[in-house]
Design a protein around this motif. Structure first.
Motif, PDB file in Angstrom:
ATOM      1  N   SER A  69       1.007  -1.631   0.286  1.00  0.00           N
ATOM      2  CA  SER A  69       0.012  -0.350  -0.083  1.00  0.00           C
ATOM      3  C   SER A  69       0.838   1.298  -0.125  1.00  0.00           C
ATOM      4  O   SER A  69       2.064   1.009   0.756  1.00  0.00           O
ATOM      5  CB  SER A  69      -0.474  -0.076   1.224  1.00  0.00           C
ATOM      6  N   LEU A  70       0.222   2.067  -0.600  1.00  0.00           N
ATOM      7  CA  LEU A  70       0.718   3.695  -0.704  1.00  0.00           C
ATOM      8  C   LEU A  70      -0.475   4.867   0.088  1.00  0.00           C
ATOM      9  O   LEU A  70      -1.261   5.470  -0.479  1.00  0.00           O
ATOM     10  CB  LEU A  70       1.399   3.628  -1.793  1.00  0.00           C
ATOM     11  N   THR A  71      -0.403   4.612   1.585  1.00  0.00           N
ATOM     12  CA  THR A  71      -1.064   5.417   1.991  1.00  0.00           C
ATOM     13  C   THR A  71      -0.901   7.169   2.489  1.00  0.00           C
ATOM     14  O   THR A  71       0.500   6.648   2.703  1.00  0.00           O
ATOM     15  CB  THR A  71      -1.912   5.041   2.604  1.00  0.00           C
ATOM     16  N   PRO A  72      -1.653   8.053   1.893  1.00  0.00           N
ATOM     17  CA  PRO A  72      -1.090   9.521   2.181  1.00  0.00           C
ATOM     18  C   PRO A  72      -1.172   9.901   3.687  1.00  0.00           C
ATOM     19  O   PRO A  72      -2.040   9.230   4.673  1.00  0.00           O
ATOM     20  CB  PRO A  72      -2.105  10.579   1.308  1.00  0.00           C
ATOM     21  N   LEU A  73      -0.271  10.467   4.371  1.00  0.00           N
ATOM     22  CA  LEU A  73      -0.717  10.940   5.668  1.00  0.00           C
ATOM     23  C   LEU A  73      -1.049  11.518   6.655  1.00  0.00           C
ATOM     24  O   LEU A  73      -1.006  12.351   7.719  1.00  0.00           O
ATOM     25  CB  LEU A  73       0.708  11.061   6.457  1.00  0.00           C
ATOM     26  N   LEU A  74      -1.673  12.840   4.841  1.00  0.00           N
ATOM     27  CA  LEU A  74      -1.782  14.265   5.162  1.00  0.00           C
ATOM     28  C   LEU A  74      -3.509  13.710   4.899  1.00  0.00           C
ATOM     29  O   LEU A  74      -4.016  13.211   4.097  1.00  0.00           O
ATOM     30  CB  LEU A  74      -1.567  15.177   4.144  1.00  0.00           C
ATOM     31  N   LEU A  75      -4.608  14.679   6.104  1.00  0.00           N
ATOM     32  CA  LEU A  75      -5.638  14.500   5.212  1.00  0.00           C
ATOM     33  C   LEU A  75      -6.229  14.462   4.554  1.00  0.00           C
ATOM     34  O   LEU A  75      -5.147  15.946   3.644  1.00  0.00           O
ATOM     35  CB  LEU A  75      -6.274  15.192   6.985  1.00  0.00           C
ATOM     36  N   GLY A  76      -6.802  14.179   3.569  1.00  0.00           N
ATOM     37  CA  GLY A  76      -7.338  14.872   1.960  1.00  0.00           C
ATOM     38  C   GLY A  76      -6.243  14.423   1.014  1.00  0.00           C
ATOM     39  O   GLY A  76      -6.683  14.896   0.173  1.00  0.00           O
ATOM     40  N   GLY A  77      -5.104  13.823   1.845  1.00  0.00           N
ATOM     41  CA  GLY A  77      -4.242  13.310   0.694  1.00  0.00           C
ATOM     42  C   GLY A  77      -5.033  12.733  -0.536  1.00  0.00           C
ATOM     43  O   GLY A  77      -6.134  11.715  -0.554  1.00  0.00           O
ATOM     44  N   LEU A  78      -4.328  12.634  -1.347  1.00  0.00           N
ATOM     45  CA  LEU A  78      -4.945  11.068  -2.812  1.00  0.00           C
ATOM     46  C   LEU A  78      -4.490  10.268  -2.401  1.00  0.00           C
ATOM     47  O   LEU A  78      -3.286   9.681  -2.215  1.00  0.00           O
ATOM     48  CB  LEU A  78      -4.109  11.665  -4.091  1.00  0.00           C
ATOM     49  N   VAL A  79      -5.754   8.866  -2.561  1.00  0.00           N
ATOM     50  CA  VAL A  79      -5.441   7.715  -2.264  1.00  0.00           C
ATOM     51  C   VAL A  79      -4.503   6.821  -3.505  1.00  0.00           C
ATOM     52  O   VAL A  79      -5.818   6.976  -4.972  1.00  0.00           O
ATOM     53  CB  VAL A  79      -6.237   6.656  -1.391  1.00  0.00           C
ATOM     54  N   LEU A  80      -4.232   6.428  -3.375  1.00  0.00           N
ATOM     55  CA  LEU A  80      -3.563   5.663  -5.067  1.00  0.00           C
ATOM     56  C   LEU A  80      -3.703   4.309  -4.453  1.00  0.00           C
ATOM     57  O   LEU A  80      -2.823   3.748  -3.501  1.00  0.00           O
ATOM     58  CB  LEU A  80      -1.911   6.165  -4.835  1.00  0.00           C
ATOM     59  N   ASP A  81      -3.902   3.462  -5.606  1.00  0.00           N
ATOM     60  CA  ASP A  81      -4.049   2.357  -5.876  1.00  0.00           C
ATOM     61  C   ASP A  81      -3.005   0.923  -5.820  1.00  0.00           C
ATOM     62  O   ASP A  81      -2.568   1.442  -7.200  1.00  0.00           O
ATOM     63  CB  ASP A  81      -5.313   1.660  -6.749  1.00  0.00           C
ATOM     64  N   VAL A  82      -2.255   0.801  -5.271  1.00  0.00           N
ATOM     65  CA  VAL A  82      -0.928   0.307  -6.034  1.00  0.00           C
ATOM     66  C   VAL A  82      -1.042  -0.623  -7.098  1.00  0.00           C
ATOM     67  O   VAL A  82      -0.283  -1.056  -7.873  1.00  0.00           O
ATOM     68  CB  VAL A  82      -0.861  -0.862  -5.653  1.00  0.00           C
ATOM     69  N   ALA A  83      -2.633  -1.106  -7.870  1.00  0.00           N
ATOM     70  CA  ALA A  83      -2.593  -1.486  -9.335  1.00  0.00           C
ATOM     71  C   ALA A  83      -2.190   0.335 -10.604  1.00  0.00           C
ATOM     72  O   ALA A  83      -1.802  -0.516 -11.186  1.00  0.00           O
ATOM     73  CB  ALA A  83      -3.624  -1.956  -9.274  1.00  0.00           C
ATOM     74  N   ASP A  84      -2.580   0.699 -10.052  1.00  0.00           N
ATOM     75  CA  ASP A  84      -1.863   2.300 -10.518  1.00  0.00           C
ATOM     76  C   ASP A  84      -0.301   2.333 -10.157  1.00  0.00           C
ATOM     77  O   ASP A  84      -0.225   3.268 -11.040  1.00  0.00           O
ATOM     78  CB  ASP A  84      -3.016   3.429  -9.687  1.00  0.00           C
ATOM     79  N   LEU A  85       0.645   1.333  -9.685  1.00  0.00           N
ATOM     80  CA  LEU A  85       1.408   1.845  -9.301  1.00  0.00           C
ATOM     81  C   LEU A  85       2.595   1.183 -10.617  1.00  0.00           C
ATOM     82  O   LEU A  85       2.071  -0.295 -10.438  1.00  0.00           O
ATOM     83  CB  LEU A  85       2.099   2.311  -8.262  1.00  0.00           C
ATOM     84  N   VAL A  86       4.090   1.121 -10.831  1.00  0.00           N
ATOM     85  CA  VAL A  86       4.794  -0.074 -11.026  1.00  0.00           C
ATOM     86  C   VAL A  86       6.012   0.935  -9.847  1.00  0.00           C
ATOM     87  O   VAL A  86       6.358   1.801  -9.759  1.00  0.00           O
ATOM     88  CB  VAL A  86       5.335   1.183 -12.548  1.00  0.00           C
ATOM     89  N   VAL A  87       6.375  -0.345  -9.893  1.00  0.00           N
ATOM     90  CA  VAL A  87       7.686  -0.604  -9.117  1.00  0.00           C
ATOM     91  C   VAL A  87       8.890  -1.331  -9.554  1.00  0.00           C
ATOM     92  O   VAL A  87       8.605  -2.656  -9.669  1.00  0.00           O
ATOM     93  CB  VAL A  87       7.734  -1.276  -7.403  1.00  0.00           C
ATOM     94  N   ASP A  88      10.123  -0.867  -9.558  1.00  0.00           N
ATOM     95  CA  ASP A  88      10.857  -1.628  -9.897  1.00  0.00           C
ATOM     96  C   ASP A  88      11.932  -1.913  -9.055  1.00  0.00           C
ATOM     97  O   ASP A  88      12.342  -1.347  -7.924  1.00  0.00           O
ATOM     98  CB  ASP A  88      11.902  -0.197 -10.571  1.00  0.00           C
ATOM     99  N   ASN A  89      11.564  -2.904  -8.922  1.00  0.00           N
ATOM    100  CA  ASN A  89      11.975  -3.804  -8.240  1.00  0.00           C
ATOM    101  C   ASN A  89      13.205  -4.067  -7.011  1.00  0.00           C
ATOM    102  O   ASN A  89      13.993  -4.107  -6.117  1.00  0.00           O
ATOM    103  CB  ASN A  89      11.350  -6.058  -7.490  1.00  0.00           C
TER     104      ASN A  89
END
Length: 184
Positions: free
Chosen positions: A70-90
């Motif tokens: 997961s990648l969750t915003p720490l600031l109130l109102g931050g944009l929640v990002l779905d991990v399916a919308d992210l690419v990781v260079d492992n």
């Protein structure tokens, strides 16, 4: 999954009894941290860290990365990002958005698995075996038959930059897996 098992260490040392198992297990348990200092996590583990930044990429601190949970915003109102919308260079721990859009609105709490996803590569296992062998030799004392010599196992000859703990031959085995500069 472990870098090295007690049975593998005993085989490396040609030990067939259980006489030294408790002491040898302490050596086996200690070498993972020494190897991981040089190559990054070997055994998979869950990591939670704060990731900051703006731009096209975010960088995770512990590499290699097996998966991003997961990648969750720490600031109130931050944009929640779905991990399916992210690419990781492992290999490098770099996160990008599939769309190519920049990251903004952070910092984020990143939860991911760092380490290697399967059995450690045979070269890392061999490095672990040889490191246990070297450390075991240090407690055997001088003059022990078959253990002398002035090679890189000699406990009286430090390796530059590593003191007495890690011999050259182990460092050479770890070299292909070495962390890039600036990653700790």
């Amino acid at each position: 999954m472990a870098l090295l098992t007690l049975d593998e260490a005993k085989a490396q040392l040609n030990l067939t009894t259980v006489t030294h198992d408790v002491e040898l297990q302490a050596y086996v348990d200690s070498i993972t941290a020494m190897v991981e200092w040089y190559v990054g996590p070997v055994e998979p583990r869950t990591v939670t860290e704060t990731v900051s930044g703006r731009g096209l990429t975010l960088a995770l601190a512990q590499i290699p990365v097996v998966s991003l949970t997961s990648l969750t915003p720490l600031l109130l109102g931050g944009l929640v990002l779905d991990v399916a919308d992210l690419v990781v260079d492992n290999e490098n721990g770099i996160i990008r958005r599939v769309t190519g859009d920049p990251f903004c609105g952070g910092p984020w709490a990143a939860v991911y698995t760092a380490g290697r996803s399967s059995v450690p590569p045979p070269t890392l296992n061999l490095a672990g075996r040889m490191l246990v062998q070297h450390l075991w030799r240090t407690q055997q004392g001088p003059g022990r038959p078959g253990l002398g010599g002035n090679d890189d196992y000699d406990v009286n000859q430090p390796v530059p930059g590593f003191g007495y703990a890690v011999p050259n031959r182990v460092l050479q085995l770890l070299q292909p897996y070495r962390l890039p500069p600036g990653v700790a």
